[in-house]
Design a protein around this motif. Sequence first.
Motif: not given
Length: 451
Positions: A122, A124, A133, A135, A163, A166-167, A364, A367
Motif C-alpha cells: 500500500d 505512498h 495511498t 489502494s 483491506w 492492501a498493505g 488498509g 497500511s
Amino acid sequence: MLPEKTAVKSLSGLGGWGRFPVTDVEAVRPEKARDLSPVGGQCIPRGLGRAYGDAAVLTGGTVVMTERLNRFLEFDPQTGVLRAEAGVSLRDVLRYLVPQGWFLPVTPGTKNCTLGGCFAADVHGKNHHRDGTFSRHVYGIELVLANGERVRCGPDDRPDLFWATAGGMGLTGIVSELTLQLTPVESAYMMVRHTRSPDLDRTFELLTDPKYDARYTVAWIDCLAKGPRLGRGVFMAGEHAKKSEVSLRNDPLVLPEKRVKPFPFDLPGWALNPLTVKTFNRVYDAFQGRKGEFVCDYDKYFYPLDGIEGWNRMYGKRGFVQYQYVLPTAGAFEGTRTILEELSAAGRASFLAVLKRFGPQGPGMLSFPTEGLTLALDIPMADGLMNFLERMDQTVSKHGGRLYLAKDSRMKPDVFRAGYPRIDEFCAVRSAVDPGGRFDSDLARRIGLCR
Ligand SMILES: Cc1cc2nc3c(=O)[nH]c(=O)nc-3n(C[C@H](O)[C@H](O)[C@H](O)COP(=O)(O)OP(=O)(O)OC[C@H]3O[C@@H](n4cnc5c(N)ncnc54)[C@H](O)[C@@H]3O)c2cc1C
C-alpha cells in the motif's frame, strides 16, 4: 503438476533492495496468470524485489516471482481505468499510458516495482496528504488464496479481505490482477518549486503551512547539520505541468528515450562516511536550493535514482538499512527533532533523508501512513548500527509512531505490535483465508506477525 516453465529453482543470496538480510530460497516464475498458485509447503509472492528488507523472501520456503505476469488486460482511454496483471511494472504503465494522457495516481520513488507489490505494501507518494495511498485508487483485485481458489474483492465486495490485502505484504494470498484508476495529465512534465530552509522550524512550516502546499511535497534534510542548522534542507513542491506551461516542439506527453547508466561495482564499506556525506550534502543543498522554479520531466522529478541501475551497490556488499517511521501529528515535531539530534550527534550519515507530511490514515489494516510526519533514511550497514536503531525505535514508539514494513529489515515484535493497532483484525482475516499459514515471509516470522 507445475508447467515446465514454472519449474522450481534454487536461488542463493536473495534479499531485498537493501541487500540485507539475504537468504537461500526455492523460486518459481509462472509465465501465465492461470499457472499462478501457492506452491511448496509455504510460499510468498514477490514482485521486482524493491522492498528493502525481507518482505519478499522466505527461508526454507518458495518465492513466487510474479514479474512475467505483466500483461495489460483492459484500458479505457476515456476514463483512465486500467485492468492489468499484478506483475506489470510501474515503468510499463508510464511508458504506454503517459503518452495517452494518464499518470499513476500514487507512485513510490522508483518505477521498477510491480502493481501487485505496490498494492501489497500500500505504497505512498509525495502526494499522500492529498491523494492517500495506492489502494485508494484500486477498484478491485483478483486474489489467489492458500487453497488455490481465485476470489475477487474490492472496497465494496469482501472489504475485509481487500483491506487486509492492501498493505498486507503478500500474507493473505497472491494478487493476480488489479483494476486501477489512473490520473489525467496534460504533459509528461512537472512544475517544480524548490525553497531552501535554514533550520527545522522553517522546514516544518514549509511542509505544513497551506500557503506552501502543492499536490506533491517533500523536504530533503541534511541529517548531519547540528545546532541552529539542525533540520536544514530543501523543500520541494510539484504539480503536473499543463500543456500551456511547457514550450516544446515535440508532443508534451512524450519523453525522449533515456539511457540508464549502471553503477559499475560494489563500493568498499569505508567509502560512505560522514565526510563524504557532508560533502554531498553541501553540494546538493547549494545546487537544489538555488533552483527556484523550474520545469522538469516526470522521470527526473519522481525517479532520480532509477537513472543509475543498481545504485544500491554504492553501499557495498554489507548493504544498508532503510529506516522509515511516521509519527502522528501530536508528537511529530518533537519526536522528529529528537531523532535528528540523535542522528547528527552519532554522525550516522544518510544521503537520502526525506521528510514528508502524511494525510489521514486509510482503511488498509496494516497500511503504514497515518496523519503526521514521516522521515526516510538510508543508513549504510556498520558496527553498532542495530543498537543505535533500537534506540531510535524507542523514540518512535514513545511518540506513538510506527515503522514501514516495506522498508524494514530489523524491527522487533514489540515495536511492530505497538505501532500497528489493527493487527488482530488483520490476523482474523488471514486465518479465515489461510488457516494453515501457508503464506509466510522472513519479515512476518521476524516481527512475530499473527503468531
Ligand atoms: C528507490 C526506492 C524508492 C522507494 N520509494 C518508496 C516510496 O516513496 N513510497 C513507498 O511507499 N515505497 C517506496 N519504496 C518501496 C517499494 O515501493 C515497495 O517496497 C514496493 O512494494 C515494491 O514493489 P515490488 O514489486 O518490488 O515488490 P517486492 O519488493 O517484490 O514485494 C514487496 C511486498 O509485496 C508482496 N507482493 C509482491 N507482489 C505481490 C503480489 N502479486 N501479490 C501479493 N503480494 C505481493 C511481497 O510478498 C512483499 O511482501 C521504494 C523502494 C525503492 C527501492
